[in-house]
Design a protein around this motif. Structure first.
Motif, short mmCIF file in Angstrom:
data_model
loop_
_atom_site.label_atom_id
_atom_site.label_comp_id
_atom_site.label_asym_id
_atom_site.label_seq_id
_atom_site.Cartn_x
_atom_site.Cartn_y
_atom_site.Cartn_z
N HIS A 1 -10.33 -7.07 -7.28
CA HIS A 1 -11.77 -6.06 -6.78
C HIS A 1 -12.32 -7.36 -5.23
CE1 HIS A 1 -16.37 -5.82 -5.88
NE2 HIS A 1 -16.05 -4.90 -6.35
N SER B 1 0.72 -1.63 -0.09
CA SER B 1 -0.42 -0.29 -0.18
C SER B 1 0.74 1.40 0.11
CB SER B 1 -0.71 0.52 1.11
OG SER B 1 -0.11 0.92 2.24
N PRO C 1 -6.06 -1.90 0.70
CA PRO C 1 -7.29 -2.73 0.07
C PRO C 1 -8.36 -3.11 1.06
CG PRO C 1 -4.73 -3.30 -0.86
CD PRO C 1 -5.10 -3.05 0.84
N GLU C 2 -7.98 -3.66 2.21
CA GLU C 2 -9.09 -3.85 2.76
C GLU C 2 -9.92 -2.63 3.31
OE1 GLU C 2 -8.05 -6.07 5.50
OE2 GLU C 2 -7.24 -7.61 4.87
N TRP D 1 -3.41 -2.64 -11.35
CA TRP D 1 -4.21 -2.73 -11.43
C TRP D 1 -6.30 -1.75 -12.09
CZ3 TRP D 1 -0.86 -3.11 -7.78
CH2 TRP D 1 -1.10 -4.49 -7.49
N TRP E 1 -15.30 0.00 -2.97
CA TRP E 1 -15.37 -0.28 -4.25
C TRP E 1 -15.97 -0.21 -5.15
CZ3 TRP E 1 -10.58 -2.45 -6.20
CH2 TRP E 1 -9.70 -3.28 -5.18
N SER F 1 -12.12 4.91 0.21
CA SER F 1 -11.65 4.14 1.40
C SER F 1 -12.47 4.89 2.40
CB SER F 1 -10.23 4.99 1.26
OG SER F 1 -9.68 5.23 2.31
N PHE G 1 -4.91 1.79 -10.12
CA PHE G 1 -4.25 0.97 -8.64
C PHE G 1 -2.72 1.12 -9.73
CE2 PHE G 1 -8.04 0.13 -6.94
CZ PHE G 1 -8.25 0.93 -5.67
N TYR H 1 -4.69 -5.43 -5.66
CA TYR H 1 -6.34 -4.65 -5.23
C TYR H 1 -6.53 -5.35 -6.70
CZ TYR H 1 -3.51 -0.90 -2.43
OH TYR H 1 -2.68 -1.06 -1.58
N VAL I 1 -10.69 0.29 0.59
CA VAL I 1 -11.28 0.16 -0.05
C VAL I 1 -12.75 0.33 -0.31
CG1 VAL I 1 -11.62 -0.24 -2.74
CG2 VAL I 1 -9.13 -0.18 -1.49
#
Length: 904
Positions: free
Chosen positions: A840, A204, A392-393, A235, A397, A504, A359, A838, A395
């Protein structure tokens, strides 16, 4: 809460308001305080007794961070002694740095903010009480009880106001200095942690999120040409709405199958226990070991469970066809799992619908920072805003497919909604503020000429109730109602922040912090203060509008009595409730037994720790600090209650952060920086209040002093903000180079090189490698001992005062670098994990493992074999106790469904 209404009396024309004779019965500030303090103390005593009794008996609620197997050893806190009182000394000996190194930067800074607030209030007590209390108490204004030591007790003695002006200069200057000092402290701490390998090597920290990417740029080849050769992975976010629904359907059916299998095994085990207690004990012994011989689906369960007892459900609510849950779920999963896997593979190849966010992972943090600080696109609002360090956790989406135009419209609409709510929210808050002075609205003044009638004659019975009960109505009740009312806001504000397009959870918390603080200041403070103060004077103002300014100037300082009760309630009741955590005890002891019907639910209940919403935690205690600072000059008694109340809250949060809570959102400490800036609101409000009061009192000298001071602090604050704002967003290349130099030397990669002049050596020593994880120093083909960005040397160890006055020297990057744990986690990622970091969640979501309890008859074993042909299912680590209740291996803490946390 303000006092009742001697100020509501209209005096004879020659009698000034300030010279009126006050009836002590009309100033119930002390009775309100006692009426709030007594029940708050009783409430706190009961909660503390509950906590002391059950602390060592229910470690899951009061010390889960000391033993949970789902936490890594380096994340756990050392357990406290198990006695009822012997843990207290050990608790105070523990350092707040444990929170910093074992949990989160945000948690550590929340504790630090509370300590800073306590220190500011305590210093205010030391300076304001000896000077201002004596000046106010001898002011000759005729006030009584607590109001005698407030600004409103000063009669027409304008020279006394110089004391308030000078103390305000000293105290508010201290507050602004502390804000500056702590901003420097935070910047140095942030730089040390984010540049250290602990953070710098995380994916990250090397990844930049670009939003509002034009359609022509949504190609890996185009993006690599624009972003440069330093890009390691790209990504392009995908629109996975259809696949997300399919994955959710798969998981829903899988959990339904797990629940049905668990129910089947539980029914069979219940039948076994019943048989063991009756005449069929011998049969139970035989069948208990004879479960694996028949491989027909459900044959073993059929020996204990009648066909009509098997789990069933209807395909539609009430009217749908009833089906066997296990057989139906197996058939549905056999169909849906291949569909999900095929669609996931399609999206991994980039064949899905692309979103307008990208990303980009770089080889090093240094390169990612350079890209983050660069202007990427030539048109406004394209490939912007940019974000770095997004886990990523965290985000959101669904917000990655929002165009720049949609984001602008959303922000305008959300701002309008929040503004309207801010306006209309004032109605119930004003009612609560008026309730704190309800006796002023229910009493008239028959002695006035002409007599003043009460504004609320229907509530005049309130004047006949005992003084103690009246104190509760005007003291405790408004504080409780206000706290409950403000509890309704956070969920709505988080929803609006998500709707505005924040990408985020961290950015959502930062937006919520700003809006919630605005609500706190305007509603909890300003509206309540004005409505409480105005309630004391409104009858007299209606009778004689020309007296409005003098009456409000006299009564607004007395509104501080409401906040004295508020501090008592927060410090005693709220802090003790946070420690006792009665609701969580009830959930764990009662609800888990009633509703946790599968091993998975029991495990989740056991390992899931409470998180803190930084966007709503900080504003509450920032407001308490702002209130204390604002009233520090006009009602200095508030400072004493604020000191005690904030300290008790600090202790409660300290315990919970050390032993109970977890941080599930990481803002990298930015909530602390914002809280510091918001704290200055107290200074501005305090200065403006003093300017208004001095103007009403026609105290020209003190008025000029405060106007000059206001201009000075505005200019100083603007200069400070412009200087530190870039350091709150970006990381400096100088320290990144220095960190790599130090890491290289610590790794023993440096050798002596030829002598060079200082300028050349300094330039060469600041050369950096492309990889933060494997630093090297380039110097004409040789490795040499680097010349560091040297830390100033001091002839003696710095004292507490020098550390406070010169944080840029004694609390600099070198100081904090020593505090960073270097072996906290392994920064090497599995290639598959990094490659999918990254994507989904729907793209990388794996088919869940089902987990059911093991039984001695072999029912679970057979069900696992048959179900695993479609979806993996296991009965390891769970079973039944002698009473037939589901249990799992708490001591091991690693059931088959456990997933190791990945530090992205």
């Amino acid at each position: 809460m303000g006092s009742v209404t001697h100020t509501a009396k209209v005096l004879a024309p020659r009698q000034s308001v300030s010279s009126a004779t006050i009836d002590p019965a009309n100033s119930p500030s002390l009775s309100q305080l006692v009426s709030t303090l007594v029940p708050a103390l009783a409430f706190a005593g009961l909660y503390m007794a509950f906590f002391l009794v059950f602390r060592s008996r229910i470690p899951h609620t009061y010390a889960p961070r000391t033993y949970l197997g789902s936490l890594r050893p380096q994340e756990r806190s050392e357990p406290l002694p198990k006695g009822m009182f012997n843990w207290i000394v050990a608790f105070f000996k523990m350092s707040d740095d444990i929170v910093l190194n074992r949990q989160s930067l945000d948690g550590f800074l929340l504790l630090r903010y509370m300590k800073i607030s306590v220190a500011l209030c305590a210093f205010g007590v030391l300076i304001a009480w000896p000077i201002l209390m004596s000046v106010n108490a001898t002011g000759g204004g005729g006030q009584t009880q607590l109001n005698v030591i407030s600004f409103s007790n000063i009669a027409n003695s304008k020279s006394r106001y110089y004391a308030h002006a000078l103390v305000a200069w000293v105290y508010f200057t201290l507050v602004f200095y502390v804000v500056m000092r702590e901003s420097i402290y935070y910047i140095n701490l942030r730089q040390a942690y984010l540049i250290s390998p602990l953070y710098a090597n995380r994916v990250s920290s090397r990844t930049v999120l670009f939003t509002s990417v034009p359609e022509d740029y949504r190609s890996e080849g185009v993006l690599r040409r624009i972003l440069g050769k330093q890009v390691k992975n790209i990504w392009i976010a995908s629109d996975c709405e259809e696949m997300e629904k399919l994955v959710e359907e798969r998981d829903r059916i899988a959990m339904k199958l797990e629940a049905a299998e668990t129910k089947l095994v539980r029914i069979a085990n219940k039948a076994r226990l019943k048989a063991a207690q009756g005449q069929n004990n011998e049969q139970a012994q035989i069948l208990e070991h004879d479960g694996d011989r028949d491989e027909k689906s459900g044959s073993v369960a059929g020996r204990w469970v009648e066909p009509n007892e098997r789990p069933t459900h209807r395909l539609k609510f009430l009217i749908g066809k009833k089906v066997d849950s296990i057989n139906w779920c197996r058939a549905e999963l056999e169909r849906i799992i291949p569909e999900v896997e095929a669609m996931q593979e399609k999206f991994r190849k980039g064949e899905g619908k692309l979103s307008c966010s990208v990303f980009a992972e770089y080889n090093s943090q240094n390169e990612a920072q350079a890209a983050y600080q660069s202007l990427i696109h030539h048109q406004p609002l394209h490939m912007a805003p940019r974000f770095i360090g997004v886990n990523p956790e965290e985000v959101i989406w669904e917000n990655l497919n929002i165009s720049w135009a949609s984001r602008v419209i959303r922000n305008i609409v959300i701002t309008g909604i929040v503004t309207a709510l801010l306006i209309f929210w004032a109605v119930p808050v004003a009612f609560i503020g008026a309730l704190s002075n309800i006796s002023a609205l229910t009493k008239g003044d028959p002695t006035a000429n002409p007599p003043i009638k009460p504004l609320l004659p229907l509530l005049s019975f309130i004047n006949d109730i005992p003084q103690v009960i009246l104190g509760v109505v005007q003291g405790l009740l408004p504080s409780v109602l206000l706290a409950l009312l403000m509890m309704l806001l956070p969920p709505f504000l988080r929803w609006t922040a998500r709707l505005s397009g924040k990408p985020s959870r961290a950015s959502v918390e930062l937006r919520v912090q700003n809006i919630y603080f605005l609500f706190q200041v305007i509603q909890v403070f300003l509206v309540t203060t004005i409505s409480s103060g105005a309630a004391s004077s409104i009858a007299a103002i209606i009778h004689d509008p020309t007296s409005a300014t003098s009456l409000l100037a006299q009564d607004l300082p007395k509104a501080s009595n409401f906040y004295i009760s508020y501090f008592v309630l927060q410090g005693l009741a709220i802090a003790s409730a946070a420690l006792a955590n009665v609701f969580n005890v009830m959930v764990f002891m009662v609800f888990s037994r009633l509703f946790d019907s599968t091993p998975r639910k029991k495990y989740k209940r056991f390992v899931d720790l409470d998180g803190l919403g930084w966007g709503t935690e900080f504003p509450v205690y920032t407001l308490l600090t702002v209130i204390a600072i604002t009233y520090s000059i006009i009602a200095p008694l508030v400072l004493g209650f604020a000191t005690v109340g904030l300290y008790l809250i600090y202790l409660a949060y300290r315990y919970n952060l050390l032993f109970v809570c977890n941080a599930d959102v990481d803002t990298k400490g930015l909530v602390y920086a914002r809280a510091l800036q918001q704290t200055t609101t107290g200074c501005y409000l305090g200065i403006i209040c003093l300017i208004g009061l001095f103007a009403v009192k026609a105290a020209i000298g003190p008025l000029i002093l405060m106007i000059v001071f206001l201009i000075f602090v505005i200019l100083w604050h603007v200069s400070l903000s412009s200087a530190i704002d870039p350091l709150l967003s970006f990381l400096p290349k100088s320290l990144q180079a220095e960190e790599e130099s130090l890491l290289a030397m610590e790794a023993g990669q440096n050798t002596a090189g030829p002598k060079q002049d200082n300028k050349e050596a300094h330039i060469e020593d600041l050369a950096v490698s492309k990889s933060t994880s494997r630093p090297s120093i380039k110097a004409k083909g040789t490795l040499r001992r680097p010349t560091f960005i040297r830390r100033p040397t001091f002839s003696q160890k710095p004292t507490l005062l020098t550390r406070f006055l010169f944080p840029h020297k004694h609390c600099d990057w070198h100081y904090f670098r020593k505090m960073v744990p270097h072996n906290f986690i392994d920064s090497d990622y599995d290639p598959a994990v990094e490659r999918n970091a990254y994507h989904h969640p729907a793209i990388k979501s794996e088919t869940p493992v089902l987990w059911i309890p093991r039984d001695p008859m072999g029912v679970s074993a057979q069900e696992c074999r048959h179900t695993s042909r479609i979806i993996r299912m296991t009965d390891e680590g769970a079973g039944f106790d002698a009473k037939g209740r589901i249990v799992w291996d708490h001591d091991q803490g690693m059931p088959p469904i456990h997933e190791e946390k990945i530090y992205f």
